[in-house]
Design a protein around this motif. Structure first.
Motif, PDB file in Angstrom:
ATOM      1  N   LEU A 290       7.777  23.472  59.851  1.00  0.00           N
ATOM      2  CA  LEU A 290       7.080  22.195  59.641  1.00  0.00           C
ATOM      3  C   LEU A 290       8.013  21.085  60.088  1.00  0.00           C
ATOM      4  CD1 LEU A 290       5.319  22.376  56.141  1.00  0.00           C
ATOM      5  CD2 LEU A 290       4.314  22.678  58.390  1.00  0.00           C
ATOM      6  N   SER A 291       7.734  20.511  61.245  1.00  0.00           N
ATOM      7  CA  SER A 291       8.592  19.442  61.751  1.00  0.00           C
ATOM      8  C   SER A 291       7.737  18.268  62.194  1.00  0.00           C
ATOM      9  CB  SER A 291       9.411  19.963  62.935  1.00  0.00           C
ATOM     10  OG  SER A 291       9.912  18.870  63.665  1.00  0.00           O
ATOM     11  N   ALA A 292       8.021  17.106  61.609  1.00  0.00           N
ATOM     12  CA  ALA A 292       7.236  15.907  61.944  1.00  0.00           C
ATOM     13  C   ALA A 292       7.464  15.481  63.392  1.00  0.00           C
ATOM     14  CB  ALA A 292       7.607  14.771  60.987  1.00  0.00           C
ATOM     15  N   GLU A 293       8.566  15.969  63.991  1.00  0.00           N
ATOM     16  CA  GLU A 293       8.866  15.582  65.378  1.00  0.00           C
ATOM     17  C   GLU A 293       7.854  16.172  66.363  1.00  0.00           C
ATOM     18  OE1 GLU A 293      11.558  13.568  66.872  1.00  0.00           O
ATOM     19  OE2 GLU A 293      11.156  12.888  64.834  1.00  0.00           O
ATOM     20  N   ASN A 294       7.352  17.393  66.062  1.00  0.00           N
ATOM     21  CA  ASN A 294       6.434  17.987  67.037  1.00  0.00           C
ATOM     22  C   ASN A 294       5.221  18.656  66.377  1.00  0.00           C
ATOM     23  OD1 ASN A 294       7.952  20.209  66.094  1.00  0.00           O
ATOM     24  ND2 ASN A 294       9.431  19.792  67.736  1.00  0.00           N
ATOM     25  N   ASP A 295       4.801  18.105  65.250  1.00  0.00           N
ATOM     26  CA  ASP A 295       3.574  18.573  64.604  1.00  0.00           C
ATOM     27  C   ASP A 295       2.861  17.329  64.087  1.00  0.00           C
ATOM     28  OD1 ASP A 295       1.654  19.368  62.731  1.00  0.00           O
ATOM     29  OD2 ASP A 295       2.805  21.097  62.034  1.00  0.00           O
ATOM     30  N   GLU A 296       1.869  16.911  64.863  1.00  0.00           N
ATOM     31  CA  GLU A 296       1.217  15.622  64.592  1.00  0.00           C
ATOM     32  C   GLU A 296       0.559  15.599  63.206  1.00  0.00           C
ATOM     33  OE1 GLU A 296      -2.003  12.664  66.721  1.00  0.00           O
ATOM     34  OE2 GLU A 296      -1.524  14.574  67.696  1.00  0.00           O
ATOM     35  N   PHE A 297      -0.092  16.708  62.850  1.00  0.00           N
ATOM     36  CA  PHE A 297      -0.783  16.745  61.552  1.00  0.00           C
ATOM     37  C   PHE A 297       0.228  16.567  60.414  1.00  0.00           C
ATOM     38  CE2 PHE A 297      -2.382  18.790  57.719  1.00  0.00           C
ATOM     39  CZ  PHE A 297      -3.658  18.239  57.618  1.00  0.00           C
ATOM     40  N   TYR A 298       1.350  17.262  60.525  1.00  0.00           N
ATOM     41  CA  TYR A 298       2.385  17.164  59.484  1.00  0.00           C
ATOM     42  C   TYR A 298       2.945  15.741  59.414  1.00  0.00           C
ATOM     43  CZ  TYR A 298       6.531  18.519  56.749  1.00  0.00           C
ATOM     44  OH  TYR A 298       7.503  18.629  55.777  1.00  0.00           O
ATOM     45  N   ALA A 299       3.222  15.172  60.606  1.00  0.00           N
ATOM     46  CA  ALA A 299       3.767  13.805  60.649  1.00  0.00           C
ATOM     47  C   ALA A 299       2.832  12.818  59.962  1.00  0.00           C
ATOM     48  CB  ALA A 299       4.012  13.388  62.100  1.00  0.00           C
ATOM     49  N   ASN A 300       1.518  12.991  60.189  1.00  0.00           N
ATOM     50  CA  ASN A 300       0.544  12.055  59.611  1.00  0.00           C
ATOM     51  C   ASN A 300       0.300  12.280  58.122  1.00  0.00           C
ATOM     52  OD1 ASN A 300       0.252  10.952  62.104  1.00  0.00           O
ATOM     53  ND2 ASN A 300      -1.564  12.136  62.651  1.00  0.00           N
ATOM     54  N   ASN A 301       0.654  13.464  57.620  1.00  0.00           N
ATOM     55  CA  ASN A 301       0.326  13.802  56.225  1.00  0.00           C
ATOM     56  C   ASN A 301       1.538  13.956  55.305  1.00  0.00           C
ATOM     57  OD1 ASN A 301      -2.807  14.484  55.987  1.00  0.00           O
ATOM     58  ND2 ASN A 301      -2.079  15.078  58.004  1.00  0.00           N
ATOM     59  N   LEU A 302       2.727  13.726  55.892  1.00  0.00           N
ATOM     60  CA  LEU A 302       3.983  13.905  55.168  1.00  0.00           C
ATOM     61  C   LEU A 302       3.966  13.321  53.760  1.00  0.00           C
ATOM     62  CD1 LEU A 302       6.376  15.197  56.559  1.00  0.00           C
ATOM     63  CD2 LEU A 302       7.232  12.944  57.136  1.00  0.00           C
ATOM     64  N   TYR A 303       3.483  12.069  53.656  1.00  0.00           N
ATOM     65  CA  TYR A 303       3.598  11.335  52.389  1.00  0.00           C
ATOM     66  C   TYR A 303       2.250  11.166  51.684  1.00  0.00           C
ATOM     67  CZ  TYR A 303       8.023  10.272  54.633  1.00  0.00           C
ATOM     68  OH  TYR A 303       9.229  10.389  55.260  1.00  0.00           O
ATOM     69  N   LEU A 304       1.235  11.879  52.161  1.00  0.00           N
ATOM     70  CA  LEU A 304      -0.074  11.766  51.508  1.00  0.00           C
ATOM     71  C   LEU A 304      -0.139  12.734  50.332  1.00  0.00           C
ATOM     72  CD1 LEU A 304      -2.561  11.400  54.488  1.00  0.00           C
ATOM     73  CD2 LEU A 304      -1.347   9.635  53.219  1.00  0.00           C
ATOM     74  N   ASN A 305      -1.034  12.419  49.373  1.00  0.00           N
ATOM     75  CA  ASN A 305      -1.116  13.282  48.202  1.00  0.00           C
ATOM     76  C   ASN A 305      -2.024  14.487  48.468  1.00  0.00           C
ATOM     77  OD1 ASN A 305      -3.882  12.701  47.447  1.00  0.00           O
ATOM     78  ND2 ASN A 305      -3.135  10.651  47.016  1.00  0.00           N
ATOM     79  N   PHE A 306      -1.937  15.439  47.566  1.00  0.00           N
ATOM     80  CA  PHE A 306      -2.596  16.735  47.733  1.00  0.00           C
ATOM     81  C   PHE A 306      -4.096  16.597  47.969  1.00  0.00           C
ATOM     82  CE2 PHE A 306      -3.581  21.122  45.925  1.00  0.00           C
ATOM     83  CZ  PHE A 306      -3.137  21.750  47.063  1.00  0.00           C
ATOM     84  N   GLY A 307      -4.728  15.652  47.279  1.00  0.00           N
ATOM     85  CA  GLY A 307      -6.169  15.434  47.458  1.00  0.00           C
ATOM     86  C   GLY A 307      -6.505  15.033  48.881  1.00  0.00           C
ATOM     87  N   GLU A 308      -5.721  14.073  49.418  1.00  0.00           N
ATOM     88  CA  GLU A 308      -5.980  13.587  50.779  1.00  0.00           C
ATOM     89  C   GLU A 308      -5.720  14.674  51.812  1.00  0.00           C
ATOM     90  OE1 GLU A 308      -4.788   8.926  50.506  1.00  0.00           O
ATOM     91  OE2 GLU A 308      -3.230  10.381  50.046  1.00  0.00           O
ATOM     92  N   ILE A 309      -4.698  15.503  51.555  1.00  0.00           N
ATOM     93  CA  ILE A 309      -4.381  16.570  52.520  1.00  0.00           C
ATOM     94  C   ILE A 309      -5.540  17.552  52.605  1.00  0.00           C
ATOM     95  CG2 ILE A 309      -2.804  18.464  53.057  1.00  0.00           C
ATOM     96  CD1 ILE A 309      -0.762  16.739  51.295  1.00  0.00           C
ATOM     97  N   GLY A 310      -6.132  17.870  51.431  1.00  0.00           N
ATOM     98  CA  GLY A 310      -7.293  18.768  51.409  1.00  0.00           C
ATOM     99  C   GLY A 310      -8.403  18.257  52.323  1.00  0.00           C
ATOM    100  N   THR A 311      -8.688  16.965  52.213  1.00  0.00           N
ATOM    101  CA  THR A 311      -9.731  16.351  53.055  1.00  0.00           C
ATOM    102  C   THR A 311      -9.331  16.404  54.524  1.00  0.00           C
ATOM    103  OG1 THR A 311     -10.075  14.818  51.224  1.00  0.00           O
ATOM    104  CG2 THR A 311     -11.134  14.252  53.292  1.00  0.00           C
ATOM    105  N   ASN A 312      -8.053  16.092  54.822  1.00  0.00           N
ATOM    106  CA  ASN A 312      -7.603  16.048  56.217  1.00  0.00           C
ATOM    107  C   ASN A 312      -7.582  17.427  56.858  1.00  0.00           C
ATOM    108  OD1 ASN A 312      -7.385  13.349  55.868  1.00  0.00           O
ATOM    109  ND2 ASN A 312      -5.163  13.279  55.760  1.00  0.00           N
ATOM    110  N   ILE A 313      -7.279  18.457  56.057  1.00  0.00           N
ATOM    111  CA  ILE A 313      -7.323  19.842  56.576  1.00  0.00           C
ATOM    112  C   ILE A 313      -8.762  20.174  56.973  1.00  0.00           C
ATOM    113  CG2 ILE A 313      -7.327  22.246  55.753  1.00  0.00           C
ATOM    114  CD1 ILE A 313      -4.617  21.751  56.404  1.00  0.00           C
ATOM    115  N   LYS A 314      -9.686  19.755  56.123  1.00  0.00           N
ATOM    116  CA  LYS A 314     -11.104  20.016  56.397  1.00  0.00           C
ATOM    117  C   LYS A 314     -11.498  19.350  57.727  1.00  0.00           C
ATOM    118  CE  LYS A 314     -15.521  19.350  53.975  1.00  0.00           C
ATOM    119  NZ  LYS A 314     -15.939  18.009  54.384  1.00  0.00           N
ATOM    120  N   ASN A 315     -11.049  18.105  57.921  1.00  0.00           N
ATOM    121  CA  ASN A 315     -11.354  17.392  59.178  1.00  0.00           C
ATOM    122  C   ASN A 315     -10.707  18.082  60.370  1.00  0.00           C
ATOM    123  OD1 ASN A 315     -12.700  15.571  57.603  1.00  0.00           O
ATOM    124  ND2 ASN A 315     -11.056  14.041  57.592  1.00  0.00           N
ATOM    125  N   LEU A 316      -9.484  18.568  60.173  1.00  0.00           N
ATOM    126  CA  LEU A 316      -8.774  19.269  61.250  1.00  0.00           C
ATOM    127  C   LEU A 316      -9.553  20.524  61.640  1.00  0.00           C
ATOM    128  CD1 LEU A 316      -5.968  19.294  62.836  1.00  0.00           C
ATOM    129  CD2 LEU A 316      -5.184  20.868  61.095  1.00  0.00           C
TER     130      LEU A 316
END
Length: 564
Positions: A264-290
């Protein structure tokens, strides 16, 4: 002030300085980690580096068609290995870069060993630390404390790491340190000594407001590393363990072979970079969108490849598709495992009580809730022990403290003797007697508004009420209100203006929750740039090892090799 960029630029410069042609990158154990945090292997391959080798590996082949770029820590062992290498060179030419200051006598020893004149250059590039996020660095050192003093072999290494960060960021700072910590004072003096000795290296263009180095001690806030986390990067480290951006998923039930270890590296994983500091609820939603995005882009099995241009389009899109499919399966697996652990260990209930212990001042409710969870067989041993530790830190001096009876509950649960002993070790490490500042401030329960996390009903901000002590310390520092009586300056001068460039270093390890605090301060305080570092980045398990080794209860974690 970007530590990731600083290390990246050093690595690029090393590779470019050697000119065109095929190259081998020769490193040691630590510099391998330093480089792998900022570059992937495929990115370095694009720069004509076709081989990665360790200087201490015995069975390297002769490859005279390759140029060697050596990036090494300036240790006695590495200098010895280089001398042996130069007596019998395996490559055509050597470009040698040390990650820190090297003594003249060692450079002379290398020159004498270079009888075949294969060394093209020897330089110092100050990348002697692990860049974790742009504003976060670590020295990957654990077990740095013995009682209340430095583990003797470690102080020189920490001094080197910290001075290299200053050199990489081109800062010659004023230094403040936590007065209640003798270790902080000793590190401050040790760093100052290097700045004075190597004054030519630190001769940077003067800025209107000098930069500031603030040295803190983990024992002043033993609560933050004990809390469960709910933002992506912090949660992954807490529940799965992030080690140089790698997660070991081999124990996950039914895991496929290619996902046993993921990066998991924010340098070359866009999803991780965008979700690094988001909470668990938001990540669940973003995974669904992904996932939905992936479904749309997924090549259809029936896709007609009739013309050459159809095939070309498919081939052109395929690497992107392949990369995306890897990203999707990786994050779905990681988030799925986090979710499984949260429900299996009842972490929402545990976390709610942790937050109450850390932030509120209702002793009767707190001890009832801790007792209730200790009697719940689904709560894991680690979580039971951390709840008692938090209770002990919070209410150790309370007139009706129930600590002995909670310890009895742990014994009744069959908690191991090792874990039971850690509770007292935690009080000795970070209890009221040790702390220099007031860690515990009473919060009015009514004042805590219960807002909902986006997208995950029921996860309210009761899980994220806690602010690390670092937040208040930095807030006071930026406003010019941090007391000199608690955080004195080293030397006669002091800062008159509001500080702009701040480097904070925590002896005994920082946490991802503190990194989030720094990230938010950087975003919301115009004109202020903060970088956070620590001897390591802790989760609860590694912090308990640190405290255990400080108390001399066990050997803690592995000692780093001794250095000169």
């Amino acid at each position: 002030m970007n530590v990731t960029l600083a290390v990246k630029q050093y690595v690029s410069k090393m590779i470019e300085s050697s000119g065109p042609g095929m190259k081998v990158l020769l490193m040691d154990k630590e510099t391998t980690s330093i480089v792998s945090m900022v570059y992937t292997q495929s990115e370095i391959l694009q720069k004509e580096v076709y081989l990665f080798e360790r200087i201490d590996s015995q069975n390297r082949e002769n490859m005279k068609h390759l140029k060697a770029i050596c990036f090494l820590r300036p240790t006695k062992e590495n200098v010895e290995n280089l001398i042996q290498e130069l007596h019998r060179p395996k490559y055509s030419v050597y470009f040698i870069y040390f990650s820190n200051v090297i003594s003249k006598s060692e450079v002379k020893a290398l020159a004498e060993a270079d009888e075949q004149e294969v060394v093209a250059e020897v330089q110092e590039f100050y990348g002697d630390f692990i860049a974790v996020n742009p504003h976060l660095f670590s020295l990957n050192l654990q077990g740095v404390v013995r009682g209340r003093s430095w583990e003797p072999t470690i102080l020189p290494r920490v001094t080197q790491g910290l001075t290299s960060v200053l050199l990489a960021l081109k800062k010659c700072p004023m230094i403040r340190y936590q007065l209640s910590s003798d270790m902080a004072k000793r590190l401050a003096e040790s760093v100052k000594q290097i700045i004075t000795k190597e004054y030519e290296l630190f001769d940077f263009r003067k800025t209107e407001v000098p930069p500031l180095l603030l040295i803190l001690d983990r024992s002043d806030d033993a609560i933050t590393p004990l809390l469960n986390q709910w933002t992506y990067q912090a949660m992954v480290h807490e529940l799965l363990g992030l080690n140089n951006n790698r997660i070991d998923l081999s124990r996950v039930p039914g895991i496929s072979k290619d996902l046993r270890e993921v990066v998991l590296s924010a340098e070359n994983d866009e999803f991780y970079a965008n979700n690094l500091y988001l909470n668990f609820g938001e990540i669940g939603t973003n995974i669904k969108n992904l996932m939905e995005d992936f479904q749309k882009k997924k090549p259809k099995g029936q896709q007609k490849l009739e013309s050459i241009s159809d095939m070309k389009a498919f081939v052109d899109n395929y690497p992107q598709f392949k990369k995306m499919s890897g990203t999707v399966s990786k994050h779905v697996t990681v988030v799925g495992e986090l979710s499984r652990l949260v429900s299996e260990r009842q972490l929402m209930e545990v976390s709610e009580v942790e937050q109450e212990l850390a932030c509120q001042n209702d002793h009767s409710s707190a001890q009832q809730n801790v007792r209730r969870l200790l009697q719940n067989p689904r709560v894991a041993e680690l979580d039971a022990v951390r709840l008692v530790m938090l209770y002990a830190l919070r209410y150790e001096r309370h007139s009706s403290s129930m600590l002995p009876s909670l310890m009895d509950e742990l014994n009744r649960r069959g908690v191991s003797e090792k874990h039971c002993k850690m509770v007292q070790a935690m009080i000795d490490y970070g209890g009221k007697r040790v702390r220099g500042t007031d860690l515990i401030t009473a919060t009015d329960a009514v004042a805590i508004t219960k807002q909902f996390f986006k997208g995950l009903k029921g996860v309210e901000n009761v899980y994220t009420q806690h602010q690390p002590l670092l937040h208040d310390t930095l807030d006071q520092l930026i406003k010019g209100r941090l007391k000199d009586s608690q955080f004195p300056y080293l030397g006669p001068s002091s800062l008159r203006d509001r500080p702009q460039d701040i480097i904070v270093f925590i002896i005994g390890g920082a946490t991802y929750e503190e990194a989030l605090t720094v990230y938010n301060l950087n975003r919301t305080m115009p004109g202020v740039r903060i970088v956070l570092g620590g001897t390591t980045i802790h989760n609860t398990k590694s912090f308990l090892e640190e405290v255990t080794s400080a108390a001399g209860l066990g050997h803690g974690s592995s000692r780093p090799p001794t250095r000169r």
